[in-house]
Design a protein around this motif. Sequence first.
Motif, PDB file in Angstrom:
ATOM      1  N   UNK A 106      13.361  43.782  52.602  1.00 55.42           N
ATOM      2  CA  UNK A 106      13.322  45.078  53.273  1.00 55.42           C
ATOM      3  C   UNK A 106      13.745  44.971  54.737  1.00 55.42           C
ATOM      4  N   UNK A 107      13.430  43.867  55.385  1.00 53.27           N
ATOM      5  CA  UNK A 107      13.726  43.710  56.816  1.00 53.27           C
ATOM      6  C   UNK A 107      15.213  43.886  57.109  1.00 53.27           C
ATOM      7  N   UNK A 108      16.064  43.197  56.377  1.00 52.03           N
ATOM      8  CA  UNK A 108      17.494  43.295  56.620  1.00 52.03           C
ATOM      9  C   UNK A 108      18.040  44.674  56.324  1.00 52.03           C
ATOM     10  N   UNK A 109      17.509  45.308  55.282  1.00 49.01           N
ATOM     11  CA  UNK A 109      17.932  46.660  54.956  1.00 49.01           C
ATOM     12  C   UNK A 109      17.557  47.640  56.053  1.00 49.01           C
ATOM     13  N   UNK A 120      27.887  57.357  61.721  1.00 48.79           N
ATOM     14  CA  UNK A 120      28.494  58.246  60.732  1.00 48.79           C
ATOM     15  C   UNK A 120      28.735  57.545  59.408  1.00 48.79           C
ATOM     16  N   UNK A 121      29.018  58.321  58.402  1.00 49.79           N
ATOM     17  CA  UNK A 121      29.421  57.816  57.091  1.00 49.79           C
ATOM     18  C   UNK A 121      28.351  57.032  56.364  1.00 49.79           C
ATOM     19  N   UNK A 122      27.131  57.080  56.867  1.00 50.05           N
ATOM     20  CA  UNK A 122      26.002  56.402  56.210  1.00 50.05           C
ATOM     21  C   UNK A 122      26.286  54.928  55.940  1.00 50.05           C
ATOM     22  N   UNK A 123      27.018  54.282  56.867  1.00 52.88           N
ATOM     23  CA  UNK A 123      27.311  52.858  56.698  1.00 52.88           C
ATOM     24  C   UNK A 123      26.045  52.048  56.444  1.00 52.88           C
ATOM     25  N   UNK A 124      25.031  52.297  57.283  1.00 58.76           N
ATOM     26  CA  UNK A 124      23.808  51.520  57.171  1.00 58.76           C
ATOM     27  C   UNK A 124      23.125  51.664  55.836  1.00 58.76           C
ATOM     28  N   UNK A 125      23.105  52.889  55.303  1.00 58.34           N
ATOM     29  CA  UNK A 125      22.453  53.101  54.014  1.00 58.34           C
ATOM     30  C   UNK A 125      23.138  52.322  52.893  1.00 58.34           C
ATOM     31  N   UNK A 126      24.460  52.304  52.893  1.00 60.14           N
ATOM     32  CA  UNK A 126      25.174  51.605  51.823  1.00 60.14           C
ATOM     33  C   UNK A 126      24.857  50.116  51.842  1.00 60.14           C
ATOM     34  N   UNK A 127      24.835  49.529  53.034  1.00 59.89           N
ATOM     35  CA  UNK A 127      24.501  48.105  53.142  1.00 59.89           C
ATOM     36  C   UNK A 127      23.022  47.889  52.848  1.00 59.89           C
ATOM     37  N   UNK A 128      22.186  48.817  53.313  1.00 60.63           N
ATOM     38  CA  UNK A 128      20.747  48.684  53.073  1.00 60.63           C
ATOM     39  C   UNK A 128      20.424  48.689  51.579  1.00 60.63           C
ATOM     40  N   UNK A 129      21.087  49.543  50.820  1.00 55.69           N
ATOM     41  CA  UNK A 129      20.886  49.549  49.371  1.00 55.69           C
ATOM     42  C   UNK A 129      21.086  48.147  48.801  1.00 55.69           C
ATOM     43  N   UNK A 131      21.073  45.182  50.356  1.00 53.28           N
ATOM     44  CA  UNK A 131      20.146  44.173  50.859  1.00 53.28           C
ATOM     45  C   UNK A 131      18.759  44.315  50.234  1.00 53.28           C
ATOM     46  N   UNK A 132      18.196  45.530  50.252  1.00 55.62           N
ATOM     47  CA  UNK A 132      16.832  45.676  49.731  1.00 55.62           C
ATOM     48  C   UNK A 132      16.786  45.468  48.223  1.00 55.62           C
ATOM     49  N   UNK A 133      17.935  45.576  47.569  1.00 55.52           N
ATOM     50  CA  UNK A 133      17.956  45.411  46.122  1.00 55.52           C
ATOM     51  C   UNK A 133      18.451  44.071  45.632  1.00 55.52           C
ATOM     52  N   UNK A 134      18.629  43.100  46.538  1.00 58.08           N
ATOM     53  CA  UNK A 134      19.280  41.865  46.082  1.00 58.08           C
ATOM     54  C   UNK A 134      18.404  40.996  45.169  1.00 58.08           C
ATOM     55  N   UNK A 135      17.150  41.380  44.994  1.00 62.34           N
ATOM     56  CA  UNK A 135      16.321  40.770  43.948  1.00 62.34           C
ATOM     57  C   UNK A 135      15.850  41.806  42.928  1.00 62.34           C
ATOM     58  N   UNK A 136      15.502  42.992  43.399  1.00 60.69           N
ATOM     59  CA  UNK A 136      14.898  43.997  42.526  1.00 60.69           C
ATOM     60  C   UNK A 136      15.920  44.925  41.879  1.00 60.69           C
ATOM     61  N   UNK A 137      17.160  44.938  42.370  1.00 53.92           N
ATOM     62  CA  UNK A 137      18.163  45.867  41.866  1.00 53.92           C
ATOM     63  C   UNK A 137      18.305  47.063  42.792  1.00 53.92           C
ATOM     64  N   UNK A 138      19.396  47.801  42.656  1.00 51.42           N
ATOM     65  CA  UNK A 138      19.654  48.941  43.527  1.00 51.42           C
ATOM     66  C   UNK A 138      18.600  50.040  43.339  1.00 51.42           C
ATOM     67  N   UNK A 139      18.143  50.576  44.465  1.00 50.73           N
ATOM     68  CA  UNK A 139      17.154  51.657  44.418  1.00 50.73           C
ATOM     69  C   UNK A 139      17.818  52.960  43.983  1.00 50.73           C
ATOM     70  N   UNK A 140      17.016  53.858  43.410  1.00 52.98           N
ATOM     71  CA  UNK A 140      17.520  55.177  43.026  1.00 52.98           C
ATOM     72  C   UNK A 140      17.750  56.038  44.260  1.00 52.98           C
ATOM     73  N   UNK A 141      18.770  56.899  44.182  1.00 50.75           N
ATOM     74  CA  UNK A 141      18.977  57.872  45.246  1.00 50.75           C
ATOM     75  C   UNK A 141      18.254  59.183  44.946  1.00 50.75           C
ATOM     76  N   UNK A 142      17.888  59.379  43.694  1.00 53.12           N
ATOM     77  CA  UNK A 142      17.200  60.604  43.302  1.00 53.12           C
ATOM     78  C   UNK A 142      15.869  60.693  44.052  1.00 53.12           C
ATOM     79  N   UNK A 194      30.307  53.624  43.474  1.00 53.13           N
ATOM     80  CA  UNK A 194      30.996  52.464  42.907  1.00 53.13           C
ATOM     81  C   UNK A 194      31.271  51.422  43.985  1.00 53.13           C
ATOM     82  N   UNK A 195      31.672  51.882  45.175  1.00 58.40           N
ATOM     83  CA  UNK A 195      31.890  50.957  46.291  1.00 58.40           C
ATOM     84  C   UNK A 195      30.610  50.175  46.590  1.00 58.40           C
ATOM     85  N   UNK A 196      29.465  50.877  46.602  1.00 51.90           N
ATOM     86  CA  UNK A 196      28.187  50.221  46.874  1.00 51.90           C
ATOM     87  C   UNK A 196      27.860  49.181  45.815  1.00 51.90           C
ATOM     88  N   UNK A 197      28.130  49.509  44.572  1.00 51.87           N
ATOM     89  CA  UNK A 197      27.862  48.566  43.479  1.00 51.87           C
ATOM     90  C   UNK A 197      28.775  47.339  43.568  1.00 51.87           C
TER      91      UNK A 197
END
Length: 203
Positions: A106-109, A120-129, A131-142, A194-197
């Motif tokens: 979570x820290x890096x995210x 702009x462009x939510x750069x941080x969120x895309x990378x944060x997804x 990082x925080x998911x690199x063991x648990x998997x990508x979090x839901x956006x819903x 898809x880019x995030x994945x």
Amino acid sequence: TRRPASSCSVSYCLGSIGDGRVNAYFAHSLPARPIEEWEPLEMHLHAVAKLAAEFAAKFGAADWGRVAGLWHDLGKYSAEFQARLRPPDGFEAHIETKPGRVDHSTAGGAHAAKIYSKRGFAFGDLIAYCIVGHHAGLADRVAYQGQSGLDCRLKRAIPDWSAAPHELLEPVELSVPPLTFHKEQAQAVFQLSLFTRMLFSCL
């Protein structure tokens, strides 16, 4: 003074403090192996950054991969995680889904989201997804109770990781994702997904 990461050797990264204990930060331990053979954390971060950048370069996003790799394990700079490496099963400390494990992703995210939130462009969120998911998997956006899965992760209480070297935390200028966005919003959002994945797979 700190040496450049490229010259960081195990003998350099291992220091000692007054009572003779090792004073260093590690990414992983090795079962039944002396601490001198463990992987130094800073060396690990730079190695992962290099590989992730090489993978992401295939679709024009090397700088994105580099940042994701460099910050993915910042939470391992916490005293709690370092202590978790010492028991006999410490080589499994990075597996966050097991009971008693320390949250180190979570820290890096959170850092990525904070650094890039105003660009702009939510750069941080895309990378944060990623990082925080690199063991648990990508979090839901819903949304869940008014918050996305990512928001919930970034707001959780985590161990103090302020021991991370400042030079690791400096922002990297990121290029706009190499995409030709579709005029329809739903399709453009799918492209970002898809880019995030793809970035996640590089990490």
